[in-house]
Design a protein around this motif. Sequence first.
Motif, PDB file in Angstrom:
ATOM      1  N   UNK A  48       0.845  -1.191   0.000  1.00 41.96           N
ATOM      2  CA  UNK A  48       0.000   0.000   0.000  1.00 41.96           C
ATOM      3  C   UNK A  48       0.882   1.243   0.000  1.00 41.96           C
ATOM      4  N   UNK A  49       0.312   2.313  -0.526  1.00 41.44           N
ATOM      5  CA  UNK A  49       1.044   3.574  -0.596  1.00 41.44           C
ATOM      6  C   UNK A  49       0.402   4.539   0.388  1.00 41.44           C
ATOM      7  N   UNK A  50       1.110   4.827   1.458  1.00 45.21           N
ATOM      8  CA  UNK A  50       0.619   5.748   2.481  1.00 45.21           C
ATOM      9  C   UNK A  50       0.669   7.166   1.922  1.00 45.21           C
ATOM     10  N   UNK A  51      -0.250   8.019   2.350  1.00 43.15           N
ATOM     11  CA  UNK A  51      -0.288   9.384   1.821  1.00 43.15           C
ATOM     12  C   UNK A  51       1.003  10.144   2.106  1.00 43.15           C
ATOM     13  N   UNK A  52       1.675   9.827   3.211  1.00 44.85           N
ATOM     14  CA  UNK A  52       2.954  10.488   3.499  1.00 44.85           C
ATOM     15  C   UNK A  52       4.035  10.029   2.529  1.00 44.85           C
ATOM     16  N   UNK A  53       3.998   8.757   2.156  1.00 47.80           N
ATOM     17  CA  UNK A  53       4.945   8.253   1.154  1.00 47.80           C
ATOM     18  C   UNK A  53       4.681   8.921  -0.191  1.00 47.80           C
ATOM     19  N   UNK A  54       3.410   9.017  -0.548  1.00 50.41           N
ATOM     20  CA  UNK A  54       3.024   9.667  -1.800  1.00 50.41           C
ATOM     21  C   UNK A  54       3.515  11.115  -1.825  1.00 50.41           C
ATOM     22  N   UNK A  55       3.333  11.805  -0.705  1.00 53.22           N
ATOM     23  CA  UNK A  55       3.757  13.206  -0.617  1.00 53.22           C
ATOM     24  C   UNK A  55       5.274  13.328  -0.766  1.00 53.22           C
ATOM     25  N   UNK A  56       6.012  12.455  -0.117  1.00 54.64           N
ATOM     26  CA  UNK A  56       7.468  12.486  -0.200  1.00 54.64           C
ATOM     27  C   UNK A  56       7.939  12.203  -1.629  1.00 54.64           C
ATOM     28  N   UNK A  57       7.321  11.241  -2.279  1.00 53.43           N
ATOM     29  CA  UNK A  57       7.688  10.919  -3.660  1.00 53.43           C
ATOM     30  C   UNK A  57       7.404  12.113  -4.571  1.00 53.43           C
ATOM     31  N   UNK A  58       6.304  12.785  -4.337  1.00 50.78           N
ATOM     32  CA  UNK A  58       5.968  13.988  -5.116  1.00 50.78           C
ATOM     33  C   UNK A  58       7.030  15.066  -4.897  1.00 50.78           C
ATOM     34  N   UNK A  59       7.458  15.260  -3.657  1.00 47.21           N
ATOM     35  CA  UNK A  59       8.505  16.245  -3.369  1.00 47.21           C
ATOM     36  C   UNK A  59       9.809  15.889  -4.091  1.00 47.21           C
ATOM     37  N   UNK A  60      10.178  14.632  -4.031  1.00 46.11           N
ATOM     38  CA  UNK A  60      11.410  14.183  -4.694  1.00 46.11           C
ATOM     39  C   UNK A  60      11.302  14.402  -6.202  1.00 46.11           C
ATOM     40  N   UNK A  61      10.163  14.051  -6.767  1.00 48.20           N
ATOM     41  CA  UNK A  61       9.997  14.226  -8.216  1.00 48.20           C
ATOM     42  C   UNK A  61      10.037  15.703  -8.604  1.00 48.20           C
ATOM     43  N   UNK A  62       9.515  16.557  -7.755  1.00 49.58           N
ATOM     44  CA  UNK A  62       9.593  18.002  -8.019  1.00 49.58           C
ATOM     45  C   UNK A  62      11.043  18.479  -8.006  1.00 49.58           C
ATOM     46  N   UNK A  63      11.809  18.020  -7.041  1.00 51.51           N
ATOM     47  CA  UNK A  63      13.223  18.404  -6.948  1.00 51.51           C
ATOM     48  C   UNK A  63      13.992  17.909  -8.168  1.00 51.51           C
ATOM     49  N   UNK A  64      13.599  16.733  -8.674  1.00 54.84           N
ATOM     50  CA  UNK A  64      14.276  16.148  -9.834  1.00 54.84           C
ATOM     51  C   UNK A  64      13.712  16.653 -11.166  1.00 54.84           C
TER      52      UNK A  64
END
Length: 82
Positions: A48-64
């Motif tokens: 499962x993908x926790x909303x905090x994990x989703x948020x962190x992945x979104x932040x990382x993708x924004x930085x990249x």
Amino acid sequence: LERALIEKEIKKINSFFKYGQILNEHFTYQDKLDFIFCVFEVAYSDNELHFKEQHLIKQISDILNIERQDLIKVKLEIKKYL
């Protein structure tokens, strides 16, 4: 106590950008997508993908500098893979 927590959060944010800068300098766009795929793979390790994990992945993708539609494609691809 609050100031210490704020300083700790600022250090975390700065380290994200520091490592993001290194990845941006040395990774191709495809390397970045592969990296995000691996991050999703870890996040889904418990099925499962926790909303905090989703948020962190979104932040990382924004930085990249990963395009939103590419992030969505990678997320759908990892769901098929699992």
